[in-house]
Design an enzyme around this catalytic site. Structure first.
Site, PDB file in Angstrom:
ATOM      1  N   LYS A 102     -19.153  -9.542  11.992  1.00 51.59           N
ATOM      2  CA  LYS A 102     -19.648  -8.478  12.867  1.00 51.59           C
ATOM      3  C   LYS A 102     -18.493  -7.531  13.177  1.00 51.59           C
ATOM      4  CE  LYS A 102     -21.033  -7.413  17.583  1.00 51.59           C
ATOM      5  NZ  LYS A 102     -21.633  -7.856  18.851  1.00 51.59           N
ATOM      6  N   GLY A 163     -23.195  -5.700  27.854  1.00 48.31           N
ATOM      7  CA  GLY A 163     -23.117  -6.435  29.114  1.00 48.31           C
ATOM      8  C   GLY A 163     -23.793  -5.757  30.292  1.00 48.31           C
ATOM      9  N   ASN A 211     -25.894 -11.727  24.404  1.00 47.42           N
ATOM     10  CA  ASN A 211     -24.993 -12.734  24.965  1.00 47.42           C
ATOM     11  C   ASN A 211     -25.143 -12.782  26.484  1.00 47.42           C
ATOM     12  OD1 ASN A 211     -22.808 -14.332  25.823  1.00 47.42           O
ATOM     13  ND2 ASN A 211     -21.439 -13.559  24.291  1.00 47.42           N
ATOM     14  N   THR A 212     -24.773 -11.688  27.157  1.00 51.30           N
ATOM     15  CA  THR A 212     -24.729 -11.709  28.617  1.00 51.30           C
ATOM     16  C   THR A 212     -26.096 -11.965  29.247  1.00 51.30           C
ATOM     17  OG1 THR A 212     -22.930 -10.114  28.440  1.00 51.30           O
ATOM     18  CG2 THR A 212     -23.843 -10.460  30.630  1.00 51.30           C
TER      19      THR A 212
END
Lengths: 265, 67
Positions: A102, A163, A211-212
């Site tokens: 990535k 995020g 993710n977050t």
């Protein structure tokens, strides 16, 4: 009927949810969330090792072994093409020649917005060196097409800032990207909750990387399961094809014939 | 005596040493790490042949959680 799988760089995946492994409380929670999500592609970061000060430090690769997951090393924290390329060369050495990566080259530490000029330069170098590049980028359809033309194997536009959990701010641009790009389009960054993931999939995106949204939930493992269901539901809804919207005109679901007589007439 | 920068920390060594010996000293022998010297990867298979030189800048990395 053929099984609906996500094809990236000649490999098929059953899950369309890709998971980051940062910000969890500990490795046990990381592993539990990954398992609950059903994700097969897991991003990792490359950072300086301890150099003897903490010899018994647990290693992420023992928790999430490359034999079980497709590990996707990222270039988080890189602000130049050179640093991103160096990081991924190290990752390839670390992962025994693994070439799926990535790429993300950031513009500034406040917004973490991608620097697309450096991203394009890094993508060119990495593709020439034989990397299979999944690339984080802005939701600019022209840049997305250029990244595909360079040879990236997946285009990963942001839904909103990394995020931030603000969800999909510009579904129209995602549509413009999907109209132009043949390789998988995976929404990366900005998803906040399950409905955001479902909307991304209903739009026709090939997958979602997050993710977050999971790690910062009050109960990350529960949220990981919710995201799995949301991605699956959104994908099924996309494949099923939604009904056309009928503006200002209702249509009854029950038969209009055979209604009992009114007593008023 | 040679000085080598390792992950930004300067360390001094009395005798020339190879990467295998360095990793052993730091209790990183056999660990899942990758090593770069002056911007170039040192493949794992060359750890025992690669002698460190005065002024070398090493980066030793591992996988950590990230998104």
């Amino acid at each position: 009927m053929n099984k609906d799988t996500l094809l990236i760089a000649s490999k098929n995946y059953n899950s369309r949810l890709l998971l980051g492994t940062g910000k969890y409380k500990d490795f046990a929670e990381t592993r539990a969330a990954v398992e609950a999500s059903g994700a097969e592609i897991i991003t990792i970061a490359i950072r300086r090792s301890n150099i003897g000060q903490n010899p018994n430090e647990p290693n992420l690769l023992d928790i999430l072994p490359p034999s079980k997951y497709t590990l996707l090393p990222n270039t988080a924290g890189c602000y130049s093409a050179d640093d991103a390329v160096r990081t991924l060369r190290l990752a390839r050495e670390l992962l025994d020649g693994h070439s799926l990566v990535k790429l993300e080259v950031l513009g500034d530490p406040q917004s973490l917005y991608p620097n697309v000029v450096e991203t394009l330069a890094a993508a060119k170098t990495l593709v020439a060196e034989g990397f299979q590049v999944m690339v984080y980028t802005s939701d600019d359809p022209i840049i997305a097409k250029q990244l595909e033309d360079i040879g990236c194997v997946a285009i990963m536009p942001l839904a909103s800032l990394i995020g931030s959990g603000m969800g999909i701010l510009n579904p129209w641009n995602l549509q413009l990207i999907m109209e132009r790009v043949q390789v998988p389009v995976i929404v990366d960054a900005g998803v906040g909750t399950a409905s955001d993931a479902a909307i991304a999939m209903e739009l026709g995106c090939d997958g979602v990387l997050m993710n977050t949204a999971i790690a910062a939930a009050r109960q990350p493992v529960l949220m990981a399961g919710a995201m799995k269901q949301a991605v699956e539901a959104g994908r099924s809804a996309y494949l099923a094809g939604r009904m056309p919207k009928k503006l200002y005109s209702a249509s009854p679901s029950s038969p209009t014939a055979g209604i009992i007589a009114s007593t008023r007439s | 005596m040679i000085s080598v920068s390792i992950n930004g920390v300067v360390r001094q060594f009395d005798t020339p040493l190879n990467v295998v010996a360095l990793l052993e000293q730091m209790q990183l022998g056999g660990k899942r790490i990758a090593v770069e010297c002056n911007g170039e990867i040192i493949p794992r298979g060359q750890f025992d042949q690669h002698l460190l030189a005065d002024g070398d800048r090493l980066e030793i990395v591992a996988a950590v959680g990230g998104g």
